[in-house]
Design an enzyme around this catalytic site. Structure first.
Site, PDB file in Angstrom:
ATOM      1  N   ARG A   1       0.863  -1.194   0.000  1.00 59.10           N
ATOM      2  CA  ARG A   1       0.000   0.000   0.000  1.00 59.10           C
ATOM      3  C   ARG A   1       0.900   1.245   0.000  1.00 59.10           C
ATOM      4  O   ARG A   1       1.843   1.304   0.799  1.00 59.10           O
ATOM      5  CB  ARG A   1      -0.935   0.010   1.220  1.00 59.10           C
ATOM      6  CG  ARG A   1      -1.997  -1.079   1.149  1.00 59.10           C
ATOM      7  CD  ARG A   1      -3.103  -0.854   2.145  1.00 59.10           C
ATOM      8  NE  ARG A   1      -4.067   0.110   1.693  1.00 59.10           N
ATOM      9  CZ  ARG A   1      -5.031   0.612   2.484  1.00 59.10           C
ATOM     10  NH1 ARG A   1      -5.130   0.229   3.742  1.00 59.10           N
ATOM     11  NH2 ARG A   1      -5.897   1.492   2.021  1.00 59.10           N
TER      12      ARG A   1
ATOM     13  N   LYS B   1      -8.288   8.933   5.023  1.00 60.27           N
ATOM     14  CA  LYS B   1      -9.331   8.259   4.233  1.00 60.27           C
ATOM     15  C   LYS B   1     -10.140   9.241   3.385  1.00 60.27           C
ATOM     16  O   LYS B   1     -10.499  10.319   3.844  1.00 60.27           O
ATOM     17  CB  LYS B   1     -10.234   7.488   5.210  1.00 60.27           C
ATOM     18  CG  LYS B   1     -11.381   6.725   4.603  1.00 60.27           C
ATOM     19  CD  LYS B   1     -10.975   5.792   3.485  1.00 60.27           C
ATOM     20  CE  LYS B   1      -9.880   4.819   3.873  1.00 60.27           C
ATOM     21  NZ  LYS B   1      -9.310   4.110   2.695  1.00 60.27           N
TER      22      LYS B   1
ATOM     23  N   GLN C   1     -15.444   1.468   6.579  1.00 63.39           N
ATOM     24  CA  GLN C   1     -14.692   1.287   7.837  1.00 63.39           C
ATOM     25  C   GLN C   1     -15.408   1.933   9.029  1.00 63.39           C
ATOM     26  O   GLN C   1     -15.304   1.457  10.154  1.00 63.39           O
ATOM     27  CB  GLN C   1     -13.287   1.898   7.719  1.00 63.39           C
ATOM     28  CG  GLN C   1     -12.342   1.150   6.798  1.00 63.39           C
ATOM     29  CD  GLN C   1     -12.369   1.705   5.389  1.00 63.39           C
ATOM     30  OE1 GLN C   1     -13.367   2.234   4.934  1.00 63.39           O
ATOM     31  NE2 GLN C   1     -11.279   1.562   4.671  1.00 63.39           N
TER      32      GLN C   1
ATOM     33  N   ASP D   1      -2.792   9.050   7.376  1.00 61.31           N
ATOM     34  CA  ASP D   1      -1.887   8.057   6.777  1.00 61.31           C
ATOM     35  C   ASP D   1      -0.534   8.650   6.435  1.00 61.31           C
ATOM     36  O   ASP D   1       0.462   7.943   6.342  1.00 61.31           O
ATOM     37  CB  ASP D   1      -2.530   7.440   5.537  1.00 61.31           C
ATOM     38  CG  ASP D   1      -3.591   6.441   5.965  1.00 61.31           C
ATOM     39  OD1 ASP D   1      -4.672   6.871   6.370  1.00 61.31           O
ATOM     40  OD2 ASP D   1      -3.292   5.233   5.962  1.00 61.31           O
TER      41      ASP D   1
END
Ligand code: MRU
Length: 365
Positions: free
Chosen positions: A102, A261, A209, A250
């Site tokens: 990722r 996100k 999520q 992130d």
């Protein structure tokens, strides 16, 4: 019969050293199925990260650290490997492979680089000793994650008051870390201390999520959580129900621009309209001082079927329709009221405050 454990009593990621495996909760099956899976090969680890069976920046970092330790253990046993150089050649291959799973969460490369650093600092030692040191470092990365989340929780809690309404997006909860979560840490600590927060959890399209993970873990812990669709945050904010937004991240660039996100930047823009502070909960392992601004952050794009058919009983989009599916977006730093780290809260101008946080960290280590 053994009583089924509450999800909060379970490890998001655990090392099963005796069986050369990493055990994770398969997060794609939550909340209705709690399945533990053992990842034994590098391919299994790569797939679990790519498929989001284990996800969330800190949890990905911990998984990668355990993964590289298991790779090192196997390489050391390989009879064709005799020297440090031969050992490192193979280890770097494993590192690059895991790192490709990722692209956006910097914790992945951060954890892998830290593991490589252990090898380089101990290059003169026998290979079996290096493997032991890698084990200890991976365990330390996991334990550190717990301490860091707790510290973020304390700083975050200092910014709100009992009875507040808090909104969060995606899952920056315990399931994304080793314990407490980042954005949820102030919520859990407040809950323990009788703050009676009212939490709004965005469902978080396309992978849900917020609905499947955040709503689940907060509810399992007895917090007052209300699930809303992503397009409802303006309504709850306009109604005066939200006092602060806590989200994870992130990758935070040196100027404070923050990738999190997809949808986070929309929440931040709406919050600005209603004068609601947006706090980014950021372990320093998620701050990337080598990335100057959000423009340089590589945003992962994911397959179309996550939008067109996943979670639906039947496909909900016309066959062949073009799809754009970025997994993250960048929230510009001017929309952010504070970046909460384990070393304190950075405020604008972030170029300076993040440098200060970074210096504090470097001095302490
Ligand atoms: O694609 P995901 O589920 O890995 O995305 C997770 C997030 O965006 C989280 O907010 C972020 O990783 C922080 S987790 C503490």
């Amino acid at each position: 019969m053994e009583k089924q454990k509450n999800i909060m009593e379970m490890d998001t990621v655990a090392l099963d050293d005796a069986n050369n495996a990493i055990v994770i909760i398969d997060q794609t099956k939550l909340p209705y199925e709690t399945t533990l899976i053992s990842l034994m090969t590098q391919e299994e680890i790569w797939n679990a990260i790519y498929l989001l069976q284990v996800r969330g920046a800190p949890a990905i970092g911990v998984t990668a650290a355990f993964g590289i330790y298991l790779a090192a253990k196997q390489i050391e046993k390989d009879e064709s490997v005799h020297t440090y150089i031969e050992f490192m050649e193979q280890l770097i291959k494993a590192k690059d492979y895991l790192n490709s799973s990722r692209p956006t969460a910097v914790n992945l490369s951060w954890a892998l680089d830290r593991m490589q650093g252990i090898c380089e600092q101990n290059a003169e030692k026998p290979l079996n000793q290096i493997v032991t040191l890698l084990h200890d470092e991976a365990v330390e990365i996991q334990e550190e994650d717990i301490r860091v989340c707790k510290a973020i929780g304390e700083y975050g809690l200092s910014l709100v008051k009992p009875g507040d309404g808090l909104l969060t997006h995606c899952n920056a909860g315990q399931l994304a870390t080793s314990k407490y979560g980042t954005a949820t840490a102030p919520m859990y600590l407040g809950h323990e201390r009788g703050y009676h927060f009212r939490i709004f959890s965005d469902e978080t399209r396309p992978l849900l999520q917020g609905a499947r993970l955040t709503a689940y873990e907060l509810q399992s812990s007895g917090l007052d959580v209300t699930l809303i669709c992503d397009n409802m945050s303006a309504t709850v904010m306009r109604n005066g129900w939200v006092n602060a937004v806590f989200v994870g991240c992130d990758r935070v660039a040196a100027n404070g621009d923050t990738a999190n996100k997809i949808g986070t930047s929309v929440v931040a823009m709406v919050a600005k309209r209603y004068n609601i502070p947006v706090y980014i909960c950021a372990p320093t392992s998620t701050i990337d001082m080598n990335t100057a601004t959000g423009d340089q952050i590589h945003i992962e794009e994911r397959p179309a079927h996550e939008i067109t058919e996943m979670w639906y009983k039947e496909r909900m989009a016309p066959e062949g329709v073009k799809v754009f599916n970025p997994a993250f977006d960048v929230t510009d730093h001017d929309l952010i009221a504070g970046i909460i780290t384990e070393y304190g809260i950075a405020r604008a101008p972030y170029i300076e405050s993040l440098k200060e946080i970074w210096n504090k960290k470097t001095q302490e280590n």
